[in-house]
Write a protein that holds these residues in place. Structure first.
Motif, PDB file in Angstrom:
ATOM      1  N   UNK A   1      17.794  43.177  43.201  1.00 18.96           N
ATOM      2  CA  UNK A   1      17.595  41.740  43.377  1.00 18.96           C
ATOM      3  C   UNK A   1      17.707  41.017  42.029  1.00 18.96           C
ATOM      4  N   UNK A   2      17.141  41.628  41.010  1.00 25.36           N
ATOM      5  CA  UNK A   2      17.184  41.010  39.681  1.00 25.36           C
ATOM      6  C   UNK A   2      18.612  40.950  39.140  1.00 25.36           C
ATOM      7  N   UNK A   3      19.369  41.994  39.401  1.00 25.78           N
ATOM      8  CA  UNK A   3      20.766  42.008  38.942  1.00 25.78           C
ATOM      9  C   UNK A   3      21.560  40.894  39.615  1.00 25.78           C
ATOM     10  N   UNK A   4      21.402  40.761  40.931  1.00 31.98           N
ATOM     11  CA  UNK A   4      22.145  39.742  41.677  1.00 31.98           C
ATOM     12  C   UNK A   4      21.770  38.346  41.201  1.00 31.98           C
ATOM     13  N   UNK A   5      20.460  38.119  41.007  1.00 36.30           N
ATOM     14  CA  UNK A   5      20.004  36.789  40.593  1.00 36.30           C
ATOM     15  C   UNK A   5      20.442  36.465  39.171  1.00 36.30           C
ATOM     16  N   UNK A   6      20.304  37.419  38.273  1.00 39.07           N
ATOM     17  CA  UNK A   6      20.611  37.174  36.853  1.00 39.07           C
ATOM     18  C   UNK A   6      22.104  37.006  36.615  1.00 39.07           C
ATOM     19  N   UNK A   7      22.907  37.844  37.271  1.00 43.35           N
ATOM     20  CA  UNK A   7      24.357  37.795  37.057  1.00 43.35           C
ATOM     21  C   UNK A   7      25.057  36.801  37.972  1.00 43.35           C
ATOM     22  N   UNK A   8      24.306  36.229  38.909  1.00 46.66           N
ATOM     23  CA  UNK A   8      24.898  35.227  39.810  1.00 46.66           C
ATOM     24  C   UNK A   8      25.937  35.803  40.737  1.00 46.66           C
ATOM     25  N   UNK A   9      25.703  37.016  41.253  1.00 45.88           N
ATOM     26  CA  UNK A   9      26.659  37.660  42.146  1.00 45.88           C
ATOM     27  C   UNK A   9      26.502  37.114  43.566  1.00 45.88           C
ATOM     28  N   UNK A  10      27.597  36.884  44.245  1.00 45.75           N
ATOM     29  CA  UNK A  10      27.579  36.329  45.600  1.00 45.75           C
ATOM     30  C   UNK A  10      27.581  37.458  46.631  1.00 45.75           C
ATOM     31  N   UNK A  11      26.515  38.213  46.613  1.00 44.80           N
ATOM     32  CA  UNK A  11      26.349  39.282  47.594  1.00 44.80           C
ATOM     33  C   UNK A  11      24.869  39.628  47.720  1.00 44.80           C
ATOM     34  N   UNK A  12      24.556  40.340  48.768  1.00 43.88           N
ATOM     35  CA  UNK A  12      23.190  40.744  49.007  1.00 43.88           C
ATOM     36  C   UNK A  12      22.833  41.918  48.098  1.00 43.88           C
ATOM     37  N   UNK A  13      21.551  42.002  47.680  1.00 43.88           N
ATOM     38  CA  UNK A  13      21.139  43.121  46.813  1.00 43.88           C
ATOM     39  C   UNK A  13      21.469  44.490  47.401  1.00 43.88           C
ATOM     40  N   UNK A  14      21.365  44.621  48.729  1.00 45.97           N
ATOM     41  CA  UNK A  14      21.623  45.916  49.350  1.00 45.97           C
ATOM     42  C   UNK A  14      23.103  46.302  49.297  1.00 45.97           C
ATOM     43  N   UNK A  15      23.955  45.297  49.120  1.00 43.64           N
ATOM     44  CA  UNK A  15      25.402  45.568  49.049  1.00 43.64           C
ATOM     45  C   UNK A  15      25.886  45.863  47.628  1.00 43.64           C
ATOM     46  N   UNK A  16      24.969  45.800  46.673  1.00 44.25           N
ATOM     47  CA  UNK A  16      25.343  46.018  45.271  1.00 44.25           C
ATOM     48  C   UNK A  16      25.778  47.474  45.074  1.00 44.25           C
ATOM     49  N   UNK A  17      26.874  47.666  44.346  1.00 41.60           N
ATOM     50  CA  UNK A  17      27.406  49.024  44.126  1.00 41.60           C
ATOM     51  C   UNK A  17      27.606  49.301  42.638  1.00 41.60           C
ATOM     52  N   UNK A  18      27.982  50.530  42.355  1.00 37.16           N
ATOM     53  CA  UNK A  18      28.233  50.922  40.961  1.00 37.16           C
ATOM     54  C   UNK A  18      29.443  50.185  40.385  1.00 37.16           C
ATOM     55  N   UNK A  19      30.378  49.780  41.275  1.00 34.20           N
ATOM     56  CA  UNK A  19      31.534  49.018  40.806  1.00 34.20           C
ATOM     57  C   UNK A  19      31.102  47.659  40.258  1.00 34.20           C
ATOM     58  N   UNK A  20      30.106  47.058  40.876  1.00 32.40           N
ATOM     59  CA  UNK A  20      29.574  45.785  40.386  1.00 32.40           C
ATOM     60  C   UNK A  20      28.943  45.957  39.009  1.00 32.40           C
ATOM     61  N   UNK A  21      28.260  47.074  38.835  1.00 28.17           N
ATOM     62  CA  UNK A  21      27.654  47.363  37.525  1.00 28.17           C
ATOM     63  C   UNK A  21      28.731  47.559  36.476  1.00 28.17           C
ATOM     64  N   UNK A  22      29.771  48.290  36.818  1.00 31.46           N
ATOM     65  CA  UNK A  22      30.868  48.513  35.870  1.00 31.46           C
ATOM     66  C   UNK A  22      31.542  47.201  35.491  1.00 31.46           C
ATOM     67  N   UNK A  23      31.695  46.306  36.474  1.00 30.77           N
ATOM     68  CA  UNK A  23      32.279  45.000  36.179  1.00 30.77           C
ATOM     69  C   UNK A  23      31.407  44.194  35.235  1.00 30.77           C
ATOM     70  N   UNK A  24      30.095  44.258  35.446  1.00 28.36           N
ATOM     71  CA  UNK A  24      29.165  43.550  34.561  1.00 28.36           C
ATOM     72  C   UNK A  24      29.202  44.141  33.150  1.00 28.36           C
ATOM     73  N   UNK A  25      29.322  45.460  33.065  1.00 27.21           N
ATOM     74  CA  UNK A  25      29.377  46.129  31.756  1.00 27.21           C
ATOM     75  C   UNK A  25      30.666  45.762  31.019  1.00 27.21           C
ATOM     76  N   UNK A  26      31.795  45.739  31.732  1.00 25.78           N
ATOM     77  CA  UNK A  26      33.076  45.350  31.114  1.00 25.78           C
ATOM     78  C   UNK A  26      33.030  43.909  30.608  1.00 25.78           C
ATOM     79  N   UNK A  27      32.411  43.054  31.379  1.00 24.01           N
ATOM     80  CA  UNK A  27      32.269  41.649  30.968  1.00 24.01           C
ATOM     81  C   UNK A  27      31.416  41.549  29.706  1.00 24.01           C
TER      82      UNK A  27
END
Length: 318
Positions: A152-178
């Motif tokens: 939930x904190x990741x979605x709120x802080x990064x402003x991702x347009x998805x539900x916390x339960x749908x968060x995946x490792x690909x989203x983390x990798x995208x945040x890390x690359x950014x």
């Protein structure tokens, strides 16, 4: 015909003129080294000393040849010789600096290469520390990904347009690359890299070609480069802060605060320099040829009890 001959330049005139001009050039170059490329001040001091040297030598030679008021001319002659010798003191400082730097050419070029290597290492260190920081950031996100609150904190802080339960490792990798691009892909960092490369190219070319007029400026730029690059890299490193980072490390600048050895070679004062002293003795001595080889007064002083002086070209002056 006699007047025509007297107007011709003597050997003493020519030797003194050429030697003093050469001495003035060495003074200019030496002070240009010492002031790290301040050509206006260097030219002013060199011209001033050159005027004093020319004036004292040629006026001393003129006074030496005068007949009337002999004692007055003698005083002027000696005063001009003393003035000439006094001009040798500041001249030595700059002539010695010129010869010291000139004969250390190979060592200075090696030091330039080392300084440039240190600057390159600073940028390599920056990339390494950025990668380390990015890895820590990725570790923190992956740890947060394992809990509902963390997602939930990741979605709120990064402003991702998805539900916390749908968060995946690909989203983390995208945040890390950014995050990595924030650190190493910004325009400010690329501009700094280009400036570093341009400095390295100009310094290498200038010192390898031994561009005698401009190498002091390259030494000054090189002296300021390490500390300035370190400060700007530190600023770039610390600017992007993610709220998800629990620990923001400090940027380690290494030995960037140390004084540049090349700059010190040019700016440091000279102690006793054998080469500088020898050059000054030779040039200073040749510079006095006008005075040394100049004609003397042709008056023969009357000596008490010696009547022969009257018939030997002497006599009493009225």
């Amino acid at each position: 015909m006699k007047n025509s001959n007297s107007e011709k330049l003597s050997k003493g005139d020519i030797i003194s003129f050429i030697t003093l001009m050469l001495l003035g050039v060495f003074v200019f170059l030496g002070m240009n080294f010492k002031t790290l490329g301040d050509k206006i001040t260097s030219a002013f001091v060199a011209i001033l000393l050159l005027i004093l040297m020319f004036t004292s030598v040629f006026l001393a030679a003129y006074a030496k040849a005068q007949n009337p008021n002999e004692s007055g001319w003698k005083k002027l002659e000696y005063a001009m010789v003393v003035l000439y010798l006094l001009t040798m003191i500041p001249s030595y400082l700059f002539v010695a600096k010129f010869f010291d730097v000139q004969f250390e050419k190979k060592e200075i070029i090696k030091e330039v290469e080392q300084e440039l290597s240190d600057i390159n290492e600073l940028f390599v260190s920056y990339k390494r520390q950025c990668e380390s920081r990015t890895t820590n950031y990725q570790t923190e996100l992956e740890a947060m990904l394992k809990s509902v609150e963390g997602r939930r904190q990741i979605v709120q802080t990064l402003g991702l347009e998805k539900q916390p339960k749908d968060l995946s490792s690909e989203d983390v990798e995208g945040a890390v690359d950014s995050f990595r691009r924030f650190l190493t892909g910004g325009q400010e960092y690329h501009n700094l890299q280009k400036e570093k490369e341009a400095l390295g190219e100009s310094c290498k070319q200038g010192f390898q070609n031994w561009d005698i007029l401009f190498i002091p400026q390259y030494a000054l730029e090189l002296g300021n480069a390490k500390e300035r690059f370190a400060e700007q890299l530190q600023q770039i490193f610390m600017e992007p802060k993610s709220p998800l980072e629990s620990n923001v490390p400090q940027f380690e600048t290494g030995n960037s605060k140390e004084a540049c050895s090349v700059e010190k070679r040019f700016s440091d004062s000279v102690g006793f320099s054998f080469l500088g002293f020898l050059a000054l003795i030779v040039l200073g001595g040749l510079g006095m040829c006008k005075y040394i080889l100049g004609k003397k007064s042709d008056i023969v002083k009357v000596k008490g009890g010696d009547a022969s002086v009257i018939t030997n070209g002497g006599g009493i002056r009225i």
